[in-house]
Enzyme design. Sequence first.
Site, PDB file in Angstrom:
ATOM      1  N   HIS A 100       0.883  -1.166   0.000  1.00  0.00           N
ATOM      2  CA  HIS A 100       0.000   0.000   0.000  1.00  0.00           C
ATOM      3  C   HIS A 100       0.926   1.223   0.000  1.00  0.00           C
ATOM      4  O   HIS A 100       2.002   1.175   0.599  1.00  0.00           O
ATOM      5  CB  HIS A 100      -0.828   0.109   1.279  1.00  0.00           C
ATOM      6  N   ASP A 103       2.371   1.961   3.331  1.00  0.00           N
ATOM      7  CA  ASP A 103       3.314   1.005   3.927  1.00  0.00           C
ATOM      8  C   ASP A 103       4.743   1.460   3.679  1.00  0.00           C
ATOM      9  O   ASP A 103       5.618   1.289   4.515  1.00  0.00           O
ATOM     10  CB  ASP A 103       3.230  -0.390   3.278  1.00  0.00           C
TER      11      ASP A 103
HETATM   12  C1  XLS Z   1      -7.217  -6.921   4.435  1.00  0.00           C
HETATM   13  C2  XLS Z   1      -6.788  -7.147   3.072  1.00  0.00           C
HETATM   14  C3  XLS Z   1      -5.669  -6.212   2.604  1.00  0.00           C
HETATM   15  C4  XLS Z   1      -5.564  -6.191   1.131  1.00  0.00           C
HETATM   16  C5  XLS Z   1      -4.785  -5.056   0.572  1.00  0.00           C
HETATM   17  O1  XLS Z   1      -7.889  -7.739   5.043  1.00  0.00           O
HETATM   18  O2  XLS Z   1      -6.412  -8.467   2.913  1.00  0.00           O
HETATM   19  O3  XLS Z   1      -4.467  -6.579   3.206  1.00  0.00           O
HETATM   20  O4  XLS Z   1      -5.024  -7.378   0.635  1.00  0.00           O
HETATM   21  O5  XLS Z   1      -5.378  -3.840   0.850  1.00  0.00           O
END
Ligand code: XLS
Length: 436
Positions: A100, A103
């Site tokens: 993201h 991140d």
């Molecule tokens: C959350 C999601 C997230 C997505 C990416 O539960 O899995 O991590 O994969 O935004």
Amino acid sequence: MPAFPEVEKIVYEGPESRNPLAFRHYNPEEIVEGLSMRDHFRFSVAYWHTFRGGGADPFGPPTAQRPWEGPEDNVENAVNRVSVAFEFMEKLGVGFYCFHDRDVAPEGSSLAETNRNLDTVVAALKGEQQRTGIQLLWGTANLFSNPRYVHGAATSCNADAFAFAAAQVKKALEVTKELGGSGYTFWGGREGYQNLWNTDLKRELDHLARFMHMAVDYAKEIGFTGQFYFEPKPKEPTKHQYDYDAANCINFLRSYGLTDHIKLNIETNHATLAGHTMQHELEYAASQGFLGSIDANTGDLLLGWDTDQFPTDIYLTTQCMLALMKYGGLAPGGVNFDAKVRRESFEPLDLFYAHIGGMDAFARGLKIAAAIRADGVLDKMLKERYGSWDSGIGAEIEAGQHGFASLEKYMLEKGDITPNTSGRQELIENIINTYV
Ligand code: XLS
Ligand code: NI
Ligand code: NI
């Protein structure tokens, strides 16, 4: 200074190895059904869990020892973390990662500063990608952590939140393109509701679709040709997420004219939260032509939330690989470990053990699935089970040669149906067990 001085490059040592820092089943070069294991899986590390997760839970603060993290979450620290991440991925031998925007780089005091922060870190990511050959599987934007998204982003009641999210995704698409990402993922974040009394559901769904169309249009404008993914999840953080499950997402994409641009990114723990198996979600998505990529993890049968554990269950990985191989594999998607080490597994080494275990579990699943496919027993049983559709009345119905009236005539003449045969579930389960 390496961040993981005690770890050499993880190599395949074979099933007999007792070295905890070696693969016993994942052999990247090994060819299975004409494709190397590396290309079957396209394994990816999730930046958020592996490099940002600290193990905080509602009952206590982070526990993870991450000696490379500075005291402040600033750009310098973020750039340093990039080297750590790539050292980890290089030693592990994965070809991809996902992130993201938030991140990889911290937010600044304005959108402009935040974008500049991201640019600085993206330059570092690009440098490390070029040095190592590791690629971006998909990028995404965090549209859920900042309090401005308390009511959601694209589905917020506050139009400015929609606008801010649009600006954020615009930038995230630009950096995903800059890094040569092969995809971009929409996961619901806080797109959903806590109660329907204060929610205009129709309006929110329309807004979500409009948002996705804007993303697709902008990708076209800047020449980003990666695959878009929509990631189903039924609940958490909201009690009802709009991307509930594969069937629900596909319905949404069809209703709003988005099917040409968006496939699904299916996550194991989300499937189980929706009351499905991963096998079901993969089969359903793939059968409708929407299989894109997978977020590999697993939940805990005794806990009702998204625990995001690393997958270790060979039955699970066998089912995944059977479904994936049946539908021609994942590329340009991949197997992204959207999984985190437990709060109690706080040492850096645990990150290696976790990923090695997940990769080995998938490698075993692949080999077992390939053996089942090579023997053809399952296929044969399936073929026989549907044999009545291969000729006679079944073939005629499938060819569109009948209606209710002609079928009534057929049954009046025949009297009753050809007797049913057993479903043989227990036999099939026994057969599967001979391969595992
Ligand atoms: C959350 C999601 C997230 C997505 C990416 O539960 O899995 O991590 O994969 O935004
Ligand atoms: Ni996910
Ligand atoms: Ni998840």
